[in-house]
Design a protein around this motif. Structure first.
Motif, PDB file in Angstrom:
ATOM      1  N   MET A  81      -0.166  17.752  11.097  1.00 18.36           N
ATOM      2  CA  MET A  81      -0.227  16.532  10.323  1.00 18.36           C
ATOM      3  C   MET A  81       1.013  15.690  10.601  1.00 18.36           C
ATOM      4  SD  MET A  81      -0.371  16.091   6.197  1.00 18.36           S
ATOM      5  CE  MET A  81      -1.920  16.959   6.165  1.00 18.36           C
ATOM      6  N   THR A  82       0.821  14.372  10.787  1.00 14.56           N
ATOM      7  CA  THR A  82       1.942  13.489  11.066  1.00 14.56           C
ATOM      8  C   THR A  82       2.683  13.168   9.786  1.00 14.56           C
ATOM      9  OG1 THR A  82       0.697  12.470  12.857  1.00 14.56           O
ATOM     10  CG2 THR A  82       2.597  11.280  12.059  1.00 14.56           C
ATOM     11  N   THR A  83       3.999  13.193   9.845  1.00 23.35           N
ATOM     12  CA  THR A  83       4.807  12.801   8.702  1.00 23.35           C
ATOM     13  C   THR A  83       5.616  11.579   9.075  1.00 23.35           C
ATOM     14  OG1 THR A  83       6.556  14.303   9.421  1.00 23.35           O
ATOM     15  CG2 THR A  83       4.999  15.128   7.794  1.00 23.35           C
ATOM     16  N   TYR A  84       6.097  10.860   8.085  1.00 23.96           N
ATOM     17  CA  TYR A  84       6.849   9.651   8.296  1.00 23.96           C
ATOM     18  C   TYR A  84       8.304   9.885   7.948  1.00 23.96           C
ATOM     19  CZ  TYR A  84       2.209   7.593   8.314  1.00 23.96           C
ATOM     20  OH  TYR A  84       0.905   7.297   8.590  1.00 23.96           O
ATOM     21  N   THR A  85       9.156   9.187   8.624  1.00 24.34           N
ATOM     22  CA  THR A  85      10.573   9.293   8.318  1.00 24.34           C
ATOM     23  C   THR A  85      10.901   8.457   7.107  1.00 24.34           C
ATOM     24  OG1 THR A  85      11.159   7.397   9.683  1.00 24.34           O
ATOM     25  CG2 THR A  85      11.059   9.532  10.777  1.00 24.34           C
ATOM     26  N   GLU A  86      12.088   8.629   6.610  1.00 25.36           N
ATOM     27  CA  GLU A  86      12.495   7.898   5.420  1.00 25.36           C
ATOM     28  C   GLU A  86      12.557   6.415   5.693  1.00 25.36           C
ATOM     29  OE1 GLU A  86      15.561   8.650   1.785  1.00 25.36           O
ATOM     30  OE2 GLU A  86      16.126   9.308   3.768  1.00 25.36           O
ATOM     31  N   ASP A  87      13.006   5.995   6.909  1.00 21.04           N
ATOM     32  CA  ASP A  87      13.084   4.584   7.223  1.00 21.04           C
ATOM     33  C   ASP A  87      11.717   3.945   7.255  1.00 21.04           C
ATOM     34  OD1 ASP A  87      15.773   4.765   7.428  1.00 21.04           O
ATOM     35  OD2 ASP A  87      15.822   5.007   9.619  1.00 21.04           O
ATOM     36  N   ALA A  88      10.732   4.681   7.772  1.00 19.93           N
ATOM     37  CA  ALA A  88       9.388   4.111   7.878  1.00 19.93           C
ATOM     38  C   ALA A  88       8.789   3.844   6.537  1.00 19.93           C
ATOM     39  CB  ALA A  88       8.483   5.067   8.668  1.00 19.93           C
ATOM     40  N   GLY A  89       9.181   4.591   5.512  1.00 18.25           N
ATOM     41  CA  GLY A  89       8.590   4.398   4.192  1.00 18.25           C
ATOM     42  C   GLY A  89       9.512   3.735   3.215  1.00 18.25           C
ATOM     43  N   ALA A  90      10.620   3.146   3.702  1.00 18.82           N
ATOM     44  CA  ALA A  90      11.600   2.592   2.785  1.00 18.82           C
ATOM     45  C   ALA A  90      11.037   1.468   1.952  1.00 18.82           C
ATOM     46  CB  ALA A  90      12.816   2.101   3.574  1.00 18.82           C
ATOM     47  N   ALA A  91      10.105   0.692   2.539  1.00 19.98           N
ATOM     48  CA  ALA A  91       9.595  -0.468   1.820  1.00 19.98           C
ATOM     49  C   ALA A  91       8.848  -0.071   0.568  1.00 19.98           C
ATOM     50  CB  ALA A  91       8.675  -1.279   2.746  1.00 19.98           C
ATOM     51  N   SER A  92       8.174   1.075   0.612  1.00 19.13           N
ATOM     52  CA  SER A  92       7.403   1.496  -0.551  1.00 19.13           C
ATOM     53  C   SER A  92       8.233   2.312  -1.532  1.00 19.13           C
ATOM     54  CB  SER A  92       6.191   2.322  -0.100  1.00 19.13           C
ATOM     55  OG  SER A  92       6.618   3.464   0.603  1.00 19.13           O
ATOM     56  N   ALA A  93       9.474   2.618  -1.152  1.00 20.09           N
ATOM     57  CA  ALA A  93      10.421   3.308  -2.028  1.00 20.09           C
ATOM     58  C   ALA A  93       9.817   4.542  -2.675  1.00 20.09           C
ATOM     59  CB  ALA A  93      10.944   2.357  -3.086  1.00 20.09           C
ATOM     60  N   PRO A  94       9.321   5.509  -1.891  1.00 21.29           N
ATOM     61  CA  PRO A  94       8.785   6.727  -2.499  1.00 21.29           C
ATOM     62  C   PRO A  94       9.891   7.512  -3.166  1.00 21.29           C
ATOM     63  CG  PRO A  94       8.967   6.994  -0.138  1.00 21.29           C
ATOM     64  CD  PRO A  94       9.315   5.566  -0.424  1.00 21.29           C
ATOM     65  N   ALA A  95       9.672   7.959  -4.374  1.00 22.27           N
ATOM     66  CA  ALA A  95      10.750   8.607  -5.114  1.00 22.27           C
ATOM     67  C   ALA A  95      10.318   9.853  -5.848  1.00 22.27           C
ATOM     68  CB  ALA A  95      11.347   7.610  -6.103  1.00 22.27           C
ATOM     69  N   LEU A  96       9.077  10.275  -5.678  1.00 26.16           N
ATOM     70  CA  LEU A  96       8.570  11.416  -6.426  1.00 26.16           C
ATOM     71  C   LEU A  96       8.528  12.660  -5.547  1.00 26.16           C
ATOM     72  CD1 LEU A  96       5.530   9.724  -8.200  1.00 26.16           C
ATOM     73  CD2 LEU A  96       7.779  10.161  -9.183  1.00 26.16           C
ATOM     74  N   THR A  97       9.011  13.766  -6.076  1.00 25.84           N
ATOM     75  CA  THR A  97       8.806  15.040  -5.392  1.00 25.84           C
ATOM     76  C   THR A  97       7.366  15.476  -5.648  1.00 25.84           C
ATOM     77  OG1 THR A  97       9.428  16.369  -7.318  1.00 25.84           O
ATOM     78  CG2 THR A  97      11.207  15.654  -5.829  1.00 25.84           C
ATOM     79  N   VAL A  98       6.933  16.512  -4.961  1.00 23.13           N
ATOM     80  CA  VAL A  98       5.561  16.964  -5.131  1.00 23.13           C
ATOM     81  C   VAL A  98       5.327  17.449  -6.565  1.00 23.13           C
ATOM     82  CG1 VAL A  98       6.022  19.329  -4.355  1.00 23.13           C
ATOM     83  CG2 VAL A  98       3.717  18.364  -4.112  1.00 23.13           C
ATOM     84  N   ASP A  99       6.349  18.057  -7.180  1.00 19.63           N
ATOM     85  CA  ASP A  99       6.205  18.502  -8.571  1.00 19.63           C
ATOM     86  C   ASP A  99       6.079  17.309  -9.520  1.00 19.63           C
ATOM     87  OD1 ASP A  99       6.444  21.414  -8.254  1.00 19.63           O
ATOM     88  OD2 ASP A  99       8.477  20.981  -7.601  1.00 19.63           O
ATOM     89  N   GLU A 100       6.875  16.273  -9.267  1.00 20.58           N
ATOM     90  CA  GLU A 100       6.816  15.084 -10.116  1.00 20.58           C
ATOM     91  C   GLU A 100       5.496  14.346  -9.928  1.00 20.58           C
ATOM     92  OE1 GLU A 100      11.606  14.041 -10.207  1.00 20.58           O
ATOM     93  OE2 GLU A 100      10.340  13.278  -8.585  1.00 20.58           O
ATOM     94  N   LEU A 101       5.018  14.280  -8.697  1.00 23.16           N
ATOM     95  CA  LEU A 101       3.726  13.645  -8.433  1.00 23.16           C
ATOM     96  C   LEU A 101       2.611  14.382  -9.155  1.00 23.16           C
ATOM     97  CD1 LEU A 101       2.004  11.568  -6.843  1.00 23.16           C
ATOM     98  CD2 LEU A 101       1.855  13.267  -5.008  1.00 23.16           C
ATOM     99  N   ALA A 102       2.639  15.708  -9.092  1.00 21.34           N
ATOM    100  CA  ALA A 102       1.619  16.510  -9.762  1.00 21.34           C
ATOM    101  C   ALA A 102       1.628  16.268 -11.265  1.00 21.34           C
ATOM    102  CB  ALA A 102       1.845  17.995  -9.462  1.00 21.34           C
ATOM    103  N   ALA A 103       2.830  16.188 -11.852  1.00 22.39           N
ATOM    104  CA  ALA A 103       2.937  15.958 -13.294  1.00 22.39           C
ATOM    105  C   ALA A 103       2.409  14.578 -13.672  1.00 22.39           C
ATOM    106  CB  ALA A 103       4.384  16.115 -13.742  1.00 22.39           C
ATOM    107  N   ARG A 104       2.776  13.566 -12.867  1.00 20.82           N
ATOM    108  CA  ARG A 104       2.331  12.211 -13.168  1.00 20.82           C
ATOM    109  C   ARG A 104       0.818  12.061 -13.015  1.00 20.82           C
ATOM    110  NH1 ARG A 104       6.115   8.035 -12.332  1.00 20.82           N
ATOM    111  NH2 ARG A 104       4.343   6.620 -12.623  1.00 20.82           N
ATOM    112  N   ALA A 105       0.250  12.755 -12.033  1.00 24.17           N
ATOM    113  CA  ALA A 105      -1.183  12.632 -11.763  1.00 24.17           C
ATOM    114  C   ALA A 105      -2.029  13.571 -12.610  1.00 24.17           C
ATOM    115  CB  ALA A 105      -1.456  12.898 -10.283  1.00 24.17           C
TER     116      ALA A 105
END
Length: 240
Positions: free
Chosen positions: A1-25
């Protein structure tokens, strides 16, 4: 699976870890990883220490998957649905797709304990949060439980984080309800004139096909109109 670097996703400012994403969702980490292996979720942004970070697009996509499941779609059908979506959709566009899907479902009101309500919301709810949800007609106290409009719950929870006063949110809701009701009544009159001479079975079939199309047309039209209205007074990218 392809992953993105931090620079590539800077515009969307991802800030959730997988645990935080799971809790929010309101899902498990295992579910998130399973969806990722099936291609239902894009890969996270890889930050320092090789930790994956997720953004609002992931949260919106999980909400859409949940809504499709609520409609009774199988995992294979959900995969086909998501494959047909245009590439690069952001959280806003995904939320519109979810709104269209949710419009197909009948109104659903469930009786939930506070713990169950928090599980559905994907976050703890303070007394003030519950009061705001109640003011928005998302929940209503009924003895030791809450009557919850499940279709509105996720929207209500998202509005808890919007930096607007409750009075402004309620006023906005009033505007939307008033004008959407007027549009619905006018469309119903047009529809009635079109089908008045048709057989009952044919009318029901046409209505079932028209409902999601009309809702999607209204959402798209409103989205564009709102963007035009906001652009008149919001500063542009250059600050002008």
């Amino acid at each position: 699976m392809t992953t993105y670097t931090e620079d590539a996703g800077a515009a969307s400012a991802p800030a959730l870890t997988v645990d935080e994403l799971a809790a929010r969702a309101g899902v498990t980490v295992r579910t998130i990883r399973f969806y990722s292996t099936r291609g239902l979720l894009p890969p996270p942004v890889i930050g320092p220490r090789r930790v994956g970070h997720y953004g609002q697009e992931h949260l919106a996509r999980l909400a859409l998957i949940e809504e499709l499941q609520h409609q009774g779609m199988t995992l294979a059908a959900i995969e086909r649905y998501l494959e047909q979506l245009p590439a690069g959709l952001g959280a806003h566009e995904l939320a519109i797709h979810r709104a269209v899907v949710a419009s197909w479902a009948p109104d659903t009101v469930e009786r939930l304990t506070l713990r169950e309500l928090e599980q559905r919301a994907g976050r703890p709810l303070a007394d003030g949060d519950v009061a705001r949800l109640a003011a928005m007609d998302v929940v209503a106290r009924d003895g030791d439980v809450y009557r919850c409009d499940v279709g509105l719950l996720r929207l209500g929870v998202q509005l808890l984080d919007v930096p607007m006063s409750l009075e402004s949110i309620l006023a906005a809701r009033g505007v939307l309800v008033e004008h959407s009701r007027a549009a619905a009544q006018e469309l119903a009159r047009l529809f009635q004139g079109e089908v008045s001479q048709r057989a009952t079975r044919e009318v029901k079939s046409l209505s079932a096909h028209m409902h999601p199309l009309v809702v999607q047309a209204l959402l798209t039209s409103f989205q564009r109109s709102l963007k035009e209205a906001l652009s008149d007074w919001l500063p542009g990218p250059d600050g002008s």
